[in-house]
Design a protein around this motif. Structure first.
Motif, mmCIF file in Angstrom:
data_model
loop_
_atom_site.group_PDB
_atom_site.id
_atom_site.type_symbol
_atom_site.label_atom_id
_atom_site.label_comp_id
_atom_site.label_asym_id
_atom_site.label_seq_id
_atom_site.Cartn_x
_atom_site.Cartn_y
_atom_site.Cartn_z
ATOM 1 N N ARG A 51 46.835 39.894 40.311
ATOM 2 C CA ARG A 51 45.991 40.975 40.796
ATOM 3 C C ARG A 51 45.746 42.032 39.717
ATOM 4 N NH1 ARG A 51 49.921 42.237 45.696
ATOM 5 N NH2 ARG A 51 51.329 41.822 43.939
ATOM 6 N N CYS A 52 44.594 42.644 39.810
ATOM 7 C CA CYS A 52 44.288 43.832 39.016
ATOM 8 C C CYS A 52 44.177 44.962 40.019
ATOM 9 C CB CYS A 52 42.981 43.631 38.249
ATOM 10 S SG CYS A 52 42.261 45.141 37.593
ATOM 11 N N LYS A 53 45.208 45.809 40.053
ATOM 12 C CA LYS A 53 45.299 46.794 41.141
ATOM 13 C C LYS A 53 44.958 48.208 40.698
ATOM 14 C CE LYS A 53 49.469 45.320 41.718
ATOM 15 N NZ LYS A 53 50.880 45.184 42.181
ATOM 16 N N SER A 108 41.127 40.566 38.186
ATOM 17 C CA SER A 108 42.065 39.704 38.889
ATOM 18 C C SER A 108 41.796 38.238 38.569
ATOM 19 C CB SER A 108 41.950 39.942 40.393
ATOM 20 O OG SER A 108 40.652 39.594 40.835
ATOM 21 N N ASP A 121 38.059 38.930 42.082
ATOM 22 C CA ASP A 121 37.665 39.736 43.233
ATOM 23 C C ASP A 121 37.977 41.214 43.084
ATOM 24 O OD1 ASP A 121 40.420 39.199 45.590
ATOM 25 O OD2 ASP A 121 40.390 39.707 43.465
ATOM 26 N N SER A 122 38.585 41.593 41.980
ATOM 27 C CA SER A 122 38.804 43.013 41.738
ATOM 28 C C SER A 122 38.837 43.304 40.252
ATOM 29 C CB SER A 122 40.101 43.499 42.395
ATOM 30 O OG SER A 122 41.219 42.941 41.766
ATOM 31 N N THR A 123 38.333 44.473 39.919
ATOM 32 C CA THR A 123 38.318 44.921 38.530
ATOM 33 C C THR A 123 38.731 46.387 38.485
ATOM 34 O OG1 THR A 123 35.973 45.518 38.676
ATOM 35 C CG2 THR A 123 36.490 43.319 37.820
ATOM 36 N N PHE A 124 39.092 46.822 37.296
ATOM 37 C CA PHE A 124 39.462 48.224 37.090
ATOM 38 C C PHE A 124 38.993 48.644 35.703
ATOM 39 C CE2 PHE A 124 41.648 52.139 37.222
ATOM 40 C CZ PHE A 124 42.202 52.333 35.969
#
Length: 127
Positions: free
Chosen positions: A103-105, A52, A56-59
């Motif tokens: 965002r990376c959702k 993101s 705060d977010s990864t995938f």
């Protein structure tokens, strides 16, 4: 329009590590989630990870989960892909790309990218 430049590829042994870097020409890069893709000869380009905009977010896709780590340094306008425990596999060109959201959702995010690609950086796994 943000231009992306990938670097850091090369020859790596099975089980070895390599860190890829992605630099951008514009600070607006920091407003977007970024993804890494890779493409082996004769295969489609596949998304493998995203992060993101605010880190705060990864995938990660299953094939790289636990071995690759994506990170970013917005102050330097850089995104990295730390790759460890490389598997013996066909050479691939790795690309970074801007996603259309901040965002990376998850896996769905990897399908929502801006179709602007750099030249990529090649990674070859060889004993």
């Amino acid at each position: 329009q943000v231009q992306l430049v990938e670097s850091g590829g090369g020859l790596v042994q099975p089980g070895g590590s390599l860190r890829l870097s992605c630099s951008a020409s514009l600070g607006t890069f920091n407003h977007y989630a970024i993804a890494w893709f890779r493409q082996a000869p004769g295969k489609e380009r596949e998304g493998i990870s995203c992060i993101s905009s605010n880190d705060d977010s990864t995938f990660y896709v299953d094939s790289v989960k636990g071995r690759f780590t994506i990170s970013r340094d917005n102050a330097k306008i850089m995104v990295y892909l730390q790759m460890t425990d490389h598997k013996p596999e066909a050479p691939a060109v790795y690309y970074c790309v801007t996603l259309t959201d901040f965002r990376c959702k998850g896996a769905g995010s990897l399908a929502q990218y801006l179709d602007v690609w750099g030249q990529g950086t090649q990674v070859t796994v060889s004993p």
